[in-house]
Design a protein around this motif. Structure first.
Motif, PDB file in Angstrom:
ATOM      1  N   UNK A  76       8.193  -3.529   5.191  1.00 35.39           N
ATOM      2  CA  UNK A  76       8.843  -4.012   4.363  1.00 35.39           C
ATOM      3  C   UNK A  76      10.004  -2.426   4.448  1.00 35.39           C
ATOM      4  N   UNK A  77       9.569  -1.863   3.916  1.00 28.72           N
ATOM      5  CA  UNK A  77      10.304  -0.167   3.717  1.00 28.72           C
ATOM      6  C   UNK A  77      11.818   0.010   5.143  1.00 28.72           C
ATOM      7  N   UNK A  87      17.335   5.490   1.542  1.00 23.78           N
ATOM      8  CA  UNK A  87      17.224   5.770  -0.229  1.00 23.78           C
ATOM      9  C   UNK A  87      16.260   4.324  -0.489  1.00 23.78           C
ATOM     10  N   UNK A  88      17.121   3.272  -0.453  1.00 22.76           N
ATOM     11  CA  UNK A  88      16.107   2.047  -0.642  1.00 22.76           C
ATOM     12  C   UNK A  88      14.894   1.615   0.033  1.00 22.76           C
ATOM     13  N   UNK A  89      15.168   2.020   1.007  1.00 20.42           N
ATOM     14  CA  UNK A  89      13.717   1.973   2.450  1.00 20.42           C
ATOM     15  C   UNK A  89      13.238   3.517   1.383  1.00 20.42           C
ATOM     16  N   UNK A  93       9.132   2.139   0.434  1.00 21.15           N
ATOM     17  CA  UNK A  93       7.391   1.920   0.174  1.00 21.15           C
ATOM     18  C   UNK A  93       7.250   2.523  -0.705  1.00 21.15           C
ATOM     19  N   UNK A  94       7.623   3.324  -1.510  1.00 26.29           N
ATOM     20  CA  UNK A  94       6.611   3.933  -3.169  1.00 26.29           C
ATOM     21  C   UNK A  94       6.598   2.671  -4.013  1.00 26.29           C
ATOM     22  N   UNK A  98       2.677   1.508  -4.890  1.00 24.03           N
ATOM     23  CA  UNK A  98       1.935   1.184  -6.247  1.00 24.03           C
ATOM     24  C   UNK A  98       1.583   0.179  -6.030  1.00 24.03           C
ATOM     25  N   UNK A  99       2.059  -0.836  -5.196  1.00 21.37           N
ATOM     26  CA  UNK A  99       1.274  -2.379  -5.305  1.00 21.37           C
ATOM     27  C   UNK A  99       0.220  -2.527  -4.559  1.00 21.37           C
ATOM     28  N   UNK A 100       0.086  -1.644  -4.001  1.00 20.53           N
ATOM     29  CA  UNK A 100      -1.315  -1.973  -2.899  1.00 20.53           C
ATOM     30  C   UNK A 100      -2.489  -1.550  -3.634  1.00 20.53           C
ATOM     31  N   UNK A 101      -1.991  -0.250  -4.514  1.00 17.11           N
ATOM     32  CA  UNK A 101      -2.652   0.459  -5.512  1.00 17.11           C
ATOM     33  C   UNK A 101      -3.503  -0.501  -6.934  1.00 17.11           C
TER      34      UNK A 101
END
Length: 129
Positions: A76-77, A87-89, A93-94, A98-101
């Motif tokens: 996705x990133x 920067x948006x990528x 990615x961050x 967080x989504x995965x966690x």
């Protein structure tokens, strides 16, 4: 150096399907949710399952459509980075981490809550104030 394209035939259909299904529908929670769905939908359970599969297919198909234009293992990133900039990528990615966690924690809580309900159905009743 960094290469922006995948080598041909590195990822096959089976690997893509496995990756998509493993992220969209964890098996244990789906099995638990099917039991709950059957309790609410009764005879409409097969229709509800087919509807859910159609929605999952749309999610999986979106990734496939993106991959036609961006051949990369960056995910996705990578899509965001190539369209909106690095920067948006990076921000995406961050968010993905967080989504995965949080999603894995939420699936664990969902499974635990369902287990608790089967152990003690009286927990469902909310006391009135």
């Amino acid at each position: 150096m960094y290469e922006s394209n995948l080598k041909p035939n590195q990822i096959g259909l089976a690997q893509a399907i496995f990756q998509g299904v493993s992220y969209v529908a964890p098996a244990a929670d789906v099995a638990i949710l099917l039991i709950i769905t059957a309790g609410f939908a009764y005879g409409s359970t097969p229709l509800a399952v087919l509807f859910a599969w159609a929605i999952y297919f749309l999610f999986l198909n979106a990734n496939y459509q993106f991959s036609k234009f961006t051949g990369s293992a960056s995910g996705y990133y990578g899509y965001v980075s190539k369209s909106l900039g690095p920067t948006a990528g990076f921000i995406t990615s961050l968010w993905y981490v967080m989504f995965q966690f949080f999603s894995l924690a939420a699936f664990g809580l969902l499974g635990f809550a369902t287990f608790l309900y089967y152990v003690s159905p009286s927990l469902e009743k909310v006391p009135s104030i």
